[in-house]
Design an enzyme around this catalytic site. Structure first.
Site, mmCIF file in Angstrom:
data_model
loop_
_atom_site.group_PDB
_atom_site.id
_atom_site.type_symbol
_atom_site.label_atom_id
_atom_site.label_comp_id
_atom_site.label_asym_id
_atom_site.label_seq_id
_atom_site.Cartn_x
_atom_site.Cartn_y
_atom_site.Cartn_z
ATOM 1 N N GLY B 43 0.850 -1.186 0.000
ATOM 2 C CA GLY B 43 0.000 0.000 0.000
ATOM 3 C C GLY B 43 0.885 1.234 0.000
ATOM 4 O O GLY B 43 1.988 1.222 -0.543
ATOM 5 N N LEU B 44 0.403 2.308 0.636
ATOM 6 C CA LEU B 44 1.183 3.546 0.623
ATOM 7 C C LEU B 44 2.555 3.363 1.242
ATOM 8 O O LEU B 44 3.558 3.799 0.687
ATOM 9 C CB LEU B 44 0.429 4.642 1.372
ATOM 10 C CG LEU B 44 -0.650 5.352 0.585
ATOM 11 C CD1 LEU B 44 -1.306 6.408 1.458
ATOM 12 C CD2 LEU B 44 -0.062 6.001 -0.652
ATOM 13 N N ALA B 45 2.619 2.719 2.410
ATOM 14 C CA ALA B 45 3.908 2.581 3.088
ATOM 15 C C ALA B 45 4.799 1.572 2.360
ATOM 16 O O ALA B 45 5.945 1.878 2.036
ATOM 17 C CB ALA B 45 3.693 2.162 4.540
ATOM 18 N N SER B 285 -15.643 10.653 3.764
ATOM 19 C CA SER B 285 -14.535 11.501 4.201
ATOM 20 C C SER B 285 -14.950 12.479 5.279
ATOM 21 O O SER B 285 -16.007 13.102 5.238
ATOM 22 C CB SER B 285 -13.998 12.295 3.030
ATOM 23 O OG SER B 285 -13.143 13.297 3.517
ATOM 24 N N ARG B 338 -11.734 13.326 15.699
ATOM 25 C CA ARG B 338 -12.598 12.181 15.444
ATOM 26 C C ARG B 338 -13.133 11.517 16.707
ATOM 27 O O ARG B 338 -14.285 11.114 16.771
ATOM 28 C CB ARG B 338 -11.814 11.154 14.637
ATOM 29 C CG ARG B 338 -11.498 11.689 13.281
ATOM 30 C CD ARG B 338 -10.571 10.805 12.520
ATOM 31 N NE ARG B 338 -10.444 11.357 11.179
ATOM 32 C CZ ARG B 338 -9.802 10.777 10.189
ATOM 33 N NH1 ARG B 338 -9.203 9.613 10.389
ATOM 34 N NH2 ARG B 338 -9.746 11.333 9.009
ATOM 35 N N HIS B 430 -12.205 2.307 12.220
ATOM 36 C CA HIS B 430 -11.559 2.768 10.994
ATOM 37 C C HIS B 430 -10.069 2.438 10.924
ATOM 38 O O HIS B 430 -9.630 1.754 10.019
ATOM 39 C CB HIS B 430 -11.768 4.272 10.868
ATOM 40 C CG HIS B 430 -11.177 4.866 9.645
ATOM 41 N ND1 HIS B 430 -11.378 4.329 8.404
ATOM 42 C CD2 HIS B 430 -10.390 5.954 9.460
ATOM 43 C CE1 HIS B 430 -10.728 5.057 7.510
ATOM 44 N NE2 HIS B 430 -10.116 6.032 8.123
#
Lengths: 248, 671
Positions: B43-45, B285, B338, B430
């Site tokens: 993924g991103l990392a 979002s 959040r 999440h």
């Protein structure tokens, strides 16, 4: 709802597949299509049968993993959605639903409804990138101003999730919409200009090598695309390709 | 004295990273060609790490369970990515981003790591723009920014509501370039099943080819785990269905400490649960809170009428509505962090004001934003006497350009038009802030085994701000790991290729095969999902947004019983030597059944309310903060790092005391 499902079962790429009938009951309108298949699979497992294999992951319409040809249409009857976003409220009690894998020579079946879309990967390996060193020493981001309209248009092309519905919808199993979306994103941005010639040639060549068919401007791909990728991208890719060929 | 060494460099905070980079060992480019690195998770990392390590010259092998790295769940992140660029001139700086992140994490993250994160954040944007990520632009061609929950500056860069997708595709394109150059060998549809250690160091993995079922051995000089979080321990979460904790958990079983497993972020703006069939939850979002106002009716009779369909939310006047976030937290209003927004929603719903059939939803309303934007647009378009319809139409167009895809997604799922009637939202699991314990180098307690992105624990504390996960994933992968891993690998330039025909690999492979065989030999009473759903219910009810000692103790007991039953009675159909998603799930759920128990044990140990987790025994008793979460810095200002000792109940706690030299610990007040 009570439904009859006619599902393609095929144990691997080399076996012969066939449609198998299943009846299912207690389906609610709020369920997604994949949740309906979860219910079927739970039944099958409890009965000691093998569950139906299908690709899925994010279940919110963005990863591009889910596929399925539903009653002959990629991602089913609704527009601008993936199969995971299709809800059973779109069907009626007593319906018979045909569920088949995406069909294309370049997408061999892995098992049941799951196909191998790695041909798309190879198209991107061929040139779907900008050759920039990931060093952390790039120039300041605002040193490359980009017109808002261009950035927005590039974003629209970049929205492609690579699900393959365009290929499955096309009578020629062409991958032009997918490839052109990738080419367009970079063609619209200043960063992509330096390698534009090599990129479009390499990606188009790879697309042909993978065994995808040609585009005959039927437009089914655009209609079935869950992200609304426009046919204009194909026109843009053709222009880029022509330009590159003349240079090349 | 703790055995944990965080290896935080000496010196002033702002100079630590620079000084550190100046002093570490480097590997000569010619030697990099002789060094192999495995990256699990792309993924991103993982994707950014793999691309950068390959760019530097290492031989990289990547592993992901999907058919392509571009399906990683990073793709679903919607809102944006933070960076302290101060393009808007509103007073942003590295220090301010650092400060907000540490405060937002409720002072349970490591100062040095977070400062480094803030420091490299600007580079991330430069890097991504150079790669062709189509970030939103202003009309002058410069990058646009927006603000996000928990902060008072506009530092969030975004690409419509698909920022994660575009950043991931950027990292993926960087990987493609390296694949094309032959520097990355990509193993897609592969899953890591175990970590192999040789002389105490991570030297490879055992993986399963998910198509053929074949068990494979892969060796390397170092192993990077970037396999994401463990939110799916709750069964229902916003995570992709396949997201799992296997890579991290198997490393934990091999000696990597697992830090703060009880830290879970509950996201406030998700689409509410609609029924028992539900397989996952959809997040929308948080950027929606920039323009959406959150409310429930003031009167119970109105709630009742709404639930039975006799009253529409649009029929209630302003003063019949309780904009509870604006009421309770006037300084931040709808943009509170959040955890605060989530807890406040649960509080209203628990008090009987939930607006959907099950009483578990609040409204997110865009009506006033539509009017505000509509009037502004009319003014700027030179319309002096616009009609109400014209204003509404123009306002809706502005909202559509900002959040169009989110509104479309909501309408598809809920079958209601959010432009005309307020959205219904409810909190959902999440992101997990806990993960493998890592030092400043991102190395776990196993030498040569690194963890990046959501798979590690260090940067987000007990909570995280919006738009900070993408930042951390890319910071770790592009800018941190490539340096720190070099320091370790500089000792390996004479090692040569690591052989896989050794007793260590034999042993690990045998254990993996035995485990698979055991999974397949259950009595066949219940499916894997049956167990996963049961585990999820225990986790949500007893280890969820709000927790207490009694229920946590019950959870530990219940999970342990469920695990025992799972191993005896689970039913895994199909065969080992073929594509078998049920077998994949079974292996993952087996891990969740262990992690879930450690999670509850960690939550029981942490007798304080902090960040995303609210401990019912720890509440402010008086003053302005009465009823809010009470953090206990005297007793819990530490990282809980658990050492594997067999059963989760035997796990041993190690503490890394958190030292705050640059930030004064304050009560988080958003009032």
């Amino acid at each position: 709802m009570n439904l009859t499902l006619k599902i393609w079962r095929q144990s691997d790429a080399n076996s012969k597949g066939k449609l198998v009938d299943y009846s299912i009951s207690g389906i609610e309108g709020d369920m997604s299509f994949l949740e309906m298949l979860d219910v079927l699979n739970e039944d099958l497992i409890n009965k000691g049968e093998e569950p139906v294999v299908f690709d899925h992951d994010c279940r919110e319409g963005i990863c591009g993993a889910c596929s399925l040809q539903i009653n002959g249409e990629p991602h089913g009857p609704d527009r601008l959605i993936t199969t995971c976003q299709l809800h059973m409220r779109k069907f009626n009690d007593g319906d018979t639903i045909y569920i088949e894998p995406f069909r294309a020579k370049a997408f061999p079946v892995v098992k049941d409804l799951m196909v191998d879309r790695s041909s798309f990967e190879r198209i991107q390996h061929a040139g779907g990138y900008i050759s920039v060193n990931t060093s952390g020493n790039t120039q300041d981001a605002n040193a490359i101003p980009i017109r808002k309209e261009d950035a927005d248009e590039a974003m629209d092309a970049a929205t492609c999730i690579g699900c393959g519905a365009c290929v499955a919808a096309c009578k020629n199993a062409s991958a032009m919409l997918f490839t052109s979306a990738k080419v367009s994103q970079f063609a619209l941005l200043p960063q992509g200009q330096v390698e534009a010639t090599e990129r479009v040639l390499a990606m188009v060549n790879q697309m042909d090598e993978e065994g995808f068919g040609n585009c005959t401007n039927t437009g089914a791909c655009e209609i079935e695309c869950p992200k609304g990728i426009s046919l204009e991208n194909i026109a843009r890719m053709n222009r880029e390709y022509l330009k590159a060929s003349m240079k090349g | 004295m703790s055995i944990l060494d965080s290896k935080i460099p000496e010196g002033p905070l702002a100079d630590k990273w620079t000084n550190y980079k100046n002093k570490i060992n480097l590997v000569n480019p010619a030697n990099k060609r002789n060094i192999d690195v495995i990256v699990v998770g792309t993924g991103l990392a993982g994707g950014s790490a793999a691309a950068t390590l390959a760019e530097l010259g290492y031989n990289v092998k990547t592993f992901c369970y999907s058919d392509s790295p571009r399906r990683a769940h990073s793709i679903a992140a919607q809102g944006g990515i933070n960076a302290a660029k101060n393009y808007q001139g509103d007073g942003d700086s590295d220090y301010r981003l650092f400060y907000d992140t540490v405060k937002g994490g409720d002072y349970r993250s490591r100062e040095a790591n977070v400062y480094r994160l803030a420091e490299v954040s600007g580079n991330i944007i430069d890097q991504c723009v150079a790669q062709g990520v189509p970030f939103a632009r202003e009309y002058g061609g410069l990058l646009d920014n927006r603000s996000f929950g928990g902060v008072l500056v506009s530092r969030t860069f975004y690409a419509k509501g698909q920022t994660g997708q575009q950043l991931l595709l950027g990292a993926y394109s960087a990987m493609n370039r390296q694949i094309n150059r032959g520097k990355i060998q990509a193993f897609n549809r592969h899953e890591m099943l175990d970590l192999v250690k040789v002389d105490g160091k991570a030297r490879g993995i055992i993986a399963r080819d998910l198509v053929t079922g074949e068990i494979e051995r892969h060796s390397a000089h170092a192993v990077v785990l970037a396999s994401g979080g463990y939110g799916n321990v709750f069964f229902l979460s916003t995570n992709a269905m396949g997201s799992n904790v296997m890579a991290a958990w198997r490393a934990h079983r091999r000696g990597a400490f697992f830090a703060n497993p009880c830290y879970t972020q509950i996201h406030p703006t998700c689409i509410p649960v609609s029924g028992d069939h539900q397989s996952k939850l959809t997040l929308m979002s948080e950027s929606l809170r920039n323009d959406g106002r959150i409310w429930v009716p003031k009167r119970k009779e109105d709630v009742e009428a709404i639930r039975t369909g006799k009253l529409k939310p649009t029929q209630l006047s302003e003063d019949e509505r309780d904009y509870y976030l604006e009421r309770r937290y006037p300084a931040f209003g709808n943009l509170v962090p959040r955890d605060v927004a989530s807890r406040a929603a649960k509080e209203r719903c628990d008090a009987g004001f939930g607006v959907n059939k099950t009483g578990e939803a609040v409204y997110l309303d865009f009506a006033s934003a539509i009017q505000r934007y509509g009037k502004e647009k009319a003014m700027t378009s030179g319309m002096h006497n616009p009609s109400k319809e014209e204003i509404t139409k123009m306002g809706e167009e502005v909202i559509e350009s900002k959040y169009g895809n989110l509104f479309q997604m909501y309408e598809k799922i809920v079958d209601e038009n959010p432009y005309k009637s307020p959205m219904m939202i409810y909190p959902a699991v999440h992101y997990t802030m806990g993960g493998l314990w890592v030092d400043y180098n991102l190395q776990t307690t196993i030498p040569g085994c690194y963890a990046a992105g959501e798979a590690n624990f260090s940067d987000h504390g007990a909570n995280r701000l919006g738009a900070s996960a993408l930042m951390q994933g890319l910071a770790d992968g592009y800018f941190v790991l490539p340096y720190t891993i070099g320091d370790y690998l500089s000792h390996d330039i004479r090692t040569g290729k690591i052989p896989t025909d050794t007793p260590e690999f034999d042993q690990a492979e045998k254990e993996v095969k035995d485990r698979i065989e055991k999974l397949m030999s259950g009595s066949g009473e219940h499916s894997v999902d049956y167990y996963h759903k049961k585990l999820g219910k225990i986790m949500w009810n007893k280890c969820g947004m709000s927790r207490n000692e009694k229920e946590l103790k019950e959870a530990i007991e219940e999970i342990s019983v469920l695990r025992e039953d799972f191993w005896k009675n689970v039913k895994v159909p199909g065969t080992v030597n073929s594509m078998n998603p049920e077998l994949e799930k079974a292996g993952r759920v087996a891990d969740f059944l262990e992690l879930g128990e450690l999670f509850a044990k960690d939550a029981l140990n942490r007798n304080e309310s902090c960040g995303g987790h609210f401990r019912e025994e720890s509440v402010e008793q008086s003053g302005e903060q009465k009823g809010e979460a009470l953090r206990d810095d005297k007793n819990f200002k530490y990282v809980a790092a658990w050492e594997y000792k067999g059963e989760p109940k035997d796990a041993e706690l190690h503490k890394e005391d958190l030292v705050f030299e640059n930030i004064e610990l304050k009560t988080r007040s958003y009032k």
